[in-house]
Design a protein around this motif. Structure first.
Motif, mmCIF file in Angstrom:
data_model
loop_
_atom_site.group_PDB
_atom_site.id
_atom_site.type_symbol
_atom_site.label_atom_id
_atom_site.label_comp_id
_atom_site.label_asym_id
_atom_site.label_seq_id
_atom_site.Cartn_x
_atom_site.Cartn_y
_atom_site.Cartn_z
ATOM 1 N N ALA A 190 5.845 -80.630 52.261
ATOM 2 C CA ALA A 190 5.500 -81.644 53.262
ATOM 3 C C ALA A 190 4.770 -81.039 54.454
ATOM 4 C CB ALA A 190 6.771 -82.349 53.739
ATOM 5 N N GLY A 191 4.690 -79.707 54.500
ATOM 6 C CA GLY A 191 4.003 -79.045 55.597
ATOM 7 C C GLY A 191 4.829 -78.931 56.857
ATOM 8 N N ARG A 192 6.158 -78.948 56.712
ATOM 9 C CA ARG A 192 7.028 -78.945 57.886
ATOM 10 C C ARG A 192 7.668 -77.583 58.168
ATOM 11 N NH1 ARG A 192 10.993 -83.957 57.391
ATOM 12 N NH2 ARG A 192 11.353 -83.425 59.601
ATOM 13 N N ILE A 193 7.654 -76.685 57.193
ATOM 14 C CA ILE A 193 8.166 -75.335 57.420
ATOM 15 C C ILE A 193 7.171 -74.319 56.880
ATOM 16 C CG2 ILE A 193 10.589 -76.042 57.304
ATOM 17 C CD1 ILE A 193 10.672 -74.663 54.517
ATOM 18 N N GLU A 194 7.340 -73.089 57.327
ATOM 19 C CA GLU A 194 6.478 -71.988 56.892
ATOM 20 C C GLU A 194 7.356 -70.856 56.381
ATOM 21 O OE1 GLU A 194 3.089 -68.937 58.767
ATOM 22 O OE2 GLU A 194 4.046 -70.490 60.011
ATOM 23 N N ASN B 36 12.067 -63.217 52.878
ATOM 24 C CA ASN B 36 12.812 -64.404 52.460
ATOM 25 C C ASN B 36 13.295 -65.211 53.665
ATOM 26 O OD1 ASN B 36 13.811 -66.082 50.433
ATOM 27 N ND2 ASN B 36 15.809 -65.087 50.397
ATOM 28 N N ARG B 37 12.360 -65.448 54.618
ATOM 29 C CA ARG B 37 12.688 -66.180 55.835
ATOM 30 C C ARG B 37 11.803 -67.417 55.960
ATOM 31 N NH1 ARG B 37 11.410 -62.349 60.440
ATOM 32 N NH2 ARG B 37 9.624 -61.985 59.094
ATOM 33 N N VAL B 38 12.276 -68.378 56.730
ATOM 34 C CA VAL B 38 11.512 -69.616 56.960
ATOM 35 C C VAL B 38 11.604 -69.987 58.440
ATOM 36 C CG1 VAL B 38 11.776 -70.548 54.633
ATOM 37 C CG2 VAL B 38 13.502 -71.050 56.375
ATOM 38 N N SER B 39 10.589 -70.715 58.900
ATOM 39 C CA SER B 39 10.600 -71.236 60.269
ATOM 40 C C SER B 39 10.039 -72.647 60.247
ATOM 41 C CB SER B 39 9.774 -70.359 61.214
ATOM 42 O OG SER B 39 8.394 -70.419 60.869
ATOM 43 N N ILE B 40 10.418 -73.432 61.253
ATOM 44 C CA ILE B 40 9.926 -74.799 61.344
ATOM 45 C C ILE B 40 8.554 -74.794 62.007
ATOM 46 C CG2 ILE B 40 10.876 -75.370 63.625
ATOM 47 C CD1 ILE B 40 11.796 -78.060 62.291
ATOM 48 N N ILE B 41 7.698 -75.692 61.594
ATOM 49 C CA ILE B 41 6.370 -75.845 62.206
ATOM 50 C C ILE B 41 6.445 -76.969 63.221
ATOM 51 C CG2 ILE B 41 3.946 -76.431 61.788
ATOM 52 C CD1 ILE B 41 4.284 -75.325 58.955
#
Length: 373
Positions: free
Chosen positions: A358-362, A367-372
């Motif tokens: 959906a293009g809401r996280i990167e 193995n980490r994620v962040s919110i856009i």
């Protein structure tokens, strides 16, 4: 990756369409493949997964006609597309955390699965560093080691030139057909003919700054170890060293004068445990032991989800607000997100997959994620 097999023409098109589709990166690609069993089924599910992740606009699936045109362009250029499941794909690259699902290559494919050492360093390299680099690259070549580098100015160019009549691999930041930098166009042509060139970006892509860190992970990924010949504290070569370390590869560094800022990065690597290199023998002596141990396996959770193709939407809807509250612009380890929730790991992975589409996280390395925002 085990059970390597050649893709059919139709499956190859589906793999290409999937990785070229909007918001699908390497990790997401393999999670989709594991979840749905094949790329064709994953393609059909993309719009619904993105909708569940909160996407409002129509999802852009890469069309079959565009994939066919890209494959035809590669073939007309004399190159070929390798999928990560295929025999010619570099086996060492296939076990990193985020291997490119497909790469475009032109040249001698047998070089991709031989003993490889990456050599990278400063673009504005000193004459002394260039001389040492050429000597080491030449001596490694004489010992049947393939030299991989990024075809940049300075150290990369020196490494390729010295190894050209042995064996060398150029990993480039743009499309397989795009010569960059322009001054190395002739050298790139020679490597097509005598070595092999690898590109992750689509055919015809003009290289951009954001492509080079991803290029660097391939240089280290195909290699048993990486030699940093000269690097300032902010050099992109240190990114390659960090990626190599995360991939479980050996780090080698050539020491330099403390008065030269171009050697501060390499001297610091040595201070922190990199093998000090003065000659090719220093690398060859380490490689004797490296060959005896297996390469690091992927540390991302790309195993089958163990549930139906579309996980329980009601459960995901219940878990999503809690998971979203834990996300921030600061990259967070996925394992930590799983630990801080009471939901099944498969549910967490499903939600992250939908949010990314959906293009809401990167996604980030490690193995980490962040919110856009």
């Amino acid at each position: 990756m085990e059970n390597r097999k050649e893709l059919s023409a139709e499956a190859r098109i589906c793999w290409l369409r999937l990785i070229r589709s909007e918001n699908v990166g390497p990790i997401t690609f393999f999670q989709l493949l594991n979840r749905f069993g094949n790329a064709e089924a994953a393609l059909e599910a993309l719009p619904e997964l993105a909708r569940r992740g909160g996407r409002k606009k129509p999802f852009k699936v890469f069309s079959k006609s565009k994939a066919e045109r890209e494959l035809q362009s590669i073939e007309d250029f004399g190159g070929s597309l390798l999928a990560a499941c295929e025999t010619d794909y570099p086996s060492s690259l296939s076990v990193i955390a985020d291997p490119p699902p497909v790469i475009t290559v032109k040249g001698h494919k047998h070089l991709l699965n031989q003993d490889i050492v990456g050599i990278v360093g400063a673009r504005n390299a000193s004459a002394a560093a260039i001389r040492v680099t050429k000597t080491i690259a030449n001596d490694l070549s004489e010992n049947k080691i393939v030299i991989a580098s990024g075809l940049a100015r300075g150290i990369d160019t020196a490494a390729h030139q010295a190894a050209l009549f042995g064996a060398t691999i150029a990993v480039i930041g743009g499309g397989i057909d795009y010569p960059y930098p322009r001054e190395n166009a002739k050298l790139q042509q020679q490597i097509y003919e005598q070595g092999i060139v690898i590109a992750e970006q689509p055919f015809g892509t003009v290289p951009q700054a954001r492509h080079f860190p991803r290029r660097n992970r391939i240089i280290s990924g195909v290699s048993l170890g990486v030699l940093i010949a000269e690097a300032s504290p902010r050099s992109g070569s240190l990114i390659t060293a960090r990626l190599a370390l995360e991939q479980g590869r050996e780090i080698f560094a050539i020491p330099g004068s403390p008065l030269d800022p171009r050697t501060k990065g390499t001297n610091n690597l040595i201070r922190n445990g990199a093998t000090l290199v003065e000659s090719a023998e220093d690398i060859l002596s380490v490689l004797k032991y490296v060959r005896l141990r297996p390469l690091k396996e992927p540390d991302i959770p790309i195993q089958p989800f163990g549930r139906s193709a579309l996980a329980d939407e009601q459960e995901a809807n219940m878990a999503r607000p809690h998971l979203m509250s834990l996300l921030s612009p600061t990259p967070t380890e996925i394992d930590e997100l799983i630990r801080q929730t009471d939901w099944h790991p498969a549910t967490v992975l499903t939600i992250l997959l939908e949010l990314e589409l959906a293009g809401r996280i990167e996604r980030h390395v490690g193995n980490r994620v962040s919110i856009i925002e």
